[in-house]
Design an enzyme around this catalytic site. Structure first.
Site, PDB file in Angstrom:
ATOM      1  N   CYS A  12       3.203   0.467  -8.812  1.00 38.34           N
ATOM      2  CA  CYS A  12       1.688  -0.593  -9.552  1.00 38.34           C
ATOM      3  C   CYS A  12       0.953   0.387  -9.430  1.00 38.34           C
ATOM      4  CB  CYS A  12       2.073  -1.169  -9.082  1.00 38.34           C
ATOM      5  SG  CYS A  12       1.100  -1.979  -7.367  1.00 38.34           S
ATOM      6  N   HIS A  41       5.004   0.661   1.586  1.00 39.80           N
ATOM      7  CA  HIS A  41       5.877   0.320   2.493  1.00 39.80           C
ATOM      8  C   HIS A  41       7.405   0.959   2.201  1.00 39.80           C
ATOM      9  CE1 HIS A  41       4.084  -3.439   4.416  1.00 39.80           C
ATOM     10  NE2 HIS A  41       3.632  -2.285   5.600  1.00 39.80           N
ATOM     11  N   HIS A  73      -3.018  -2.769   1.233  1.00 40.88           N
ATOM     12  CA  HIS A  73      -3.565  -3.932   1.605  1.00 40.88           C
ATOM     13  C   HIS A  73      -4.712  -3.827   1.990  1.00 40.88           C
ATOM     14  CE1 HIS A  73       0.668  -3.482   1.375  1.00 40.88           C
ATOM     15  NE2 HIS A  73       1.184  -3.259   2.273  1.00 40.88           N
ATOM     16  N   HIS A 123       1.577 -10.363   7.151  1.00 43.30           N
ATOM     17  CA  HIS A 123       1.030  -9.557   6.286  1.00 43.30           C
ATOM     18  C   HIS A 123      -0.032  -8.764   6.296  1.00 43.30           C
ATOM     19  CE1 HIS A 123       1.039  -7.382   2.641  1.00 43.30           C
ATOM     20  NE2 HIS A 123       2.113  -7.561   2.427  1.00 43.30           N
ATOM     21  N   GLU A 125      -2.006  -7.249   4.184  1.00 45.43           N
ATOM     22  CA  GLU A 125      -3.037  -7.921   3.392  1.00 45.43           C
ATOM     23  C   GLU A 125      -3.758  -9.119   3.904  1.00 45.43           C
ATOM     24  OE1 GLU A 125      -1.053  -8.783  -1.413  1.00 45.43           O
ATOM     25  OE2 GLU A 125      -3.021  -9.768  -1.077  1.00 45.43           O
ATOM     26  N   THR A 161      -1.618 -11.890  -3.081  1.00 42.36           N
ATOM     27  CA  THR A 161      -1.268 -11.070  -4.274  1.00 42.36           C
ATOM     28  C   THR A 161       0.145 -11.238  -4.642  1.00 42.36           C
ATOM     29  OG1 THR A 161      -1.451  -8.666  -3.423  1.00 42.36           O
ATOM     30  CG2 THR A 161      -3.084  -9.753  -4.651  1.00 42.36           C
ATOM     31  N   SER A 217       9.233  -3.863   2.986  1.00 42.36           N
ATOM     32  CA  SER A 217       7.921  -4.055   1.608  1.00 42.36           C
ATOM     33  C   SER A 217       8.723  -5.721   1.327  1.00 42.36           C
ATOM     34  CB  SER A 217       8.545  -3.132   0.490  1.00 42.36           C
ATOM     35  OG  SER A 217       8.039  -3.619  -1.100  1.00 42.36           O
ATOM     36  N   ASN A 219       6.896  -7.091  -0.867  1.00 43.54           N
ATOM     37  CA  ASN A 219       6.970  -7.464  -2.317  1.00 43.54           C
ATOM     38  C   ASN A 219       8.682  -7.071  -2.696  1.00 43.54           C
ATOM     39  OD1 ASN A 219       7.150  -5.102  -4.290  1.00 43.54           O
ATOM     40  ND2 ASN A 219       5.536  -3.813  -2.929  1.00 43.54           N
ATOM     41  N   SER A 261       6.431  -0.538  -4.548  1.00 40.36           N
ATOM     42  CA  SER A 261       6.357   0.613  -3.649  1.00 40.36           C
ATOM     43  C   SER A 261       7.058   1.664  -3.624  1.00 40.36           C
ATOM     44  CB  SER A 261       5.417   0.680  -2.515  1.00 40.36           C
ATOM     45  OG  SER A 261       6.746  -0.720  -1.916  1.00 40.36           O
TER      46      SER A 261
HETATM   47  S1  SF4 Z   1      -2.100  -5.858  -5.777  1.00 41.66           S
HETATM   48 FE1  SF4 Z   1      -0.606  -5.140  -4.563  1.00 41.66          FE
HETATM   49  S2  SF4 Z   1       1.212  -5.232  -6.132  1.00 41.66           S
HETATM   50 FE2  SF4 Z   1      -0.872  -5.615  -7.406  1.00 41.66          FE
HETATM   51  S3  SF4 Z   1      -1.679  -3.773  -8.172  1.00 41.66           S
HETATM   52 FE3  SF4 Z   1      -2.246  -4.330  -5.935  1.00 41.66          FE
HETATM   53  S4  SF4 Z   1      -1.169  -2.678  -4.978  1.00 41.66           S
HETATM   54 FE4  SF4 Z   1       0.079  -3.805  -6.419  1.00 41.66          FE
END
Ligand code: SF4
Length: 277
Positions: A12, A41, A73, A123, A125, A161, A217, A219, A261
């Site tokens: 991403c 991750h 994160h 997590h 984040e 997110t 990871s 996600n 990732s």
């Molecule tokens: S919030 Fe996380 S999944 Fe979304 S673009 Fe940023 S790093 Fe990537």
């Protein structure tokens, strides 16, 4: 065998940006160059970066000089203050979508809302967002956690997110009877939404679904969960070496998706190995 990679899969924006910033630091900024926790991750990418001289440390106690990279994160703001005090060069690779969630959390606290963070308690984040809110927040992972909460006058919500939108909707619905006012910042990022929709659509059509990405990871695990809901033949793998021939009996169409990732070379290799089966 037909093999199709989901329209939106793999790296991403936030991950690409963090990796670019890390690589640009090599040779320019003071050494050692360290990331606070693995930069993404994905163990294969972390090993590859190690070869370039970028190593992962668990805490600032392990580094007295050089450069520290804050990963996508984000972190507790105190970490940046401590790194500055130590005289370290700081590269802040916090993803702008995560920064938005941090600022929304702080804003809700300043406006007098009881803050609810929807996400995984442990997590990094979520830990960072919680710290931005000065620790004045309740973290709920899912609707079950709401039952234990008392009633509030006004509730403010931010979301990790990478959460599925369905989880956020369920939490909001469960909170409505517990409060007079709700203010919601939907901080789920665009990349997450697109990857989850593309994964679900492909999993519905495919006979078997492979979800590629780090076992650590969040996600990627969520993509696996989403695909498994519509296709019981869903497998989460880190690399092509985990593929088992017996999974593919009677399978004509294989769908592949990958976490935010997961680099393209790992996805391409998985597709190549499946096509050869
Ligand atoms: S919030 Fe996380 S999944 Fe979304 S673009 Fe940023 S790093 Fe990537």
């Amino acid at each position: 065998m037909k093999v199709k990679v989901a329209k939106e899969a793999g790296y991403c924006y936030g991950v690409e940006r963090a990796l670019k910033l890390a690589q640009e630091a090599v040779g320019k900024l003071p050494e050692p160059i360290c990331t606070l926790g693995p930069i993404i991750h994905n163990p294969q990418v972390v090993d590859w970066l190690k070869g370039k001289g970028i190593v992962s440390v668990d805490s600032l106690n392990q580094i007295d000089k050089g450069t520290i990279i804050i990963r996508s994160h984000g972190v507790d703001p105190k970490v940046k203050i401590e790194a500055k005090k130590k005289g370290l060069e700081i590269i802040d690779a916090t993803c702008p979508f995560v920064k938005k969630a941090q600022h929304c959390a702080r804003k809700l606290i300043e406006e007098g809302y009881n803050l609810v963070i929807v996400g995984e308690r442990n997590h990094p984040e979520v830990i960072g967002i919680f710290a931005y809110a000065g620790g004045k927040a309740v973290v709920v992972e899912n609707v079950k956690d709401i039952k234990q909460l008392s009633n509030f006058k006004k509730v403010g919500i931010v979301v990790q997110t990478t959460q599925p939108i369905e989880n956020l909707k369920k939490v909001i619905n469960a909170l409505i009877p517990k409060t007079e006012e709700i203010k919601i910042f939907n901080t789920i990022c665009d990349a997450t939404v697109k990857r989850q929709i593309a994964a679900r659509n492909l999993a519905q059509d495919a006979d078997l679904m492979l979800v590629v990405g780090g076992k650590n990871s969040a996600n990627t695990s969520r993509l696996t969960q989403i695909c498994a809901e519509v296709n019981p033949k869903t497998y989460h793998i880190e690399t092509a070496s985990e593929i088992k021939k017996e999974w593919f009996k009677g399978v004509n169409f294989v769908g592949i998706t990958a976490g935010a990732s997961t680099p393209n070379w790992i996805i391409d290799n998985v597709a190549k190995v499946v096509k050869k089966l």
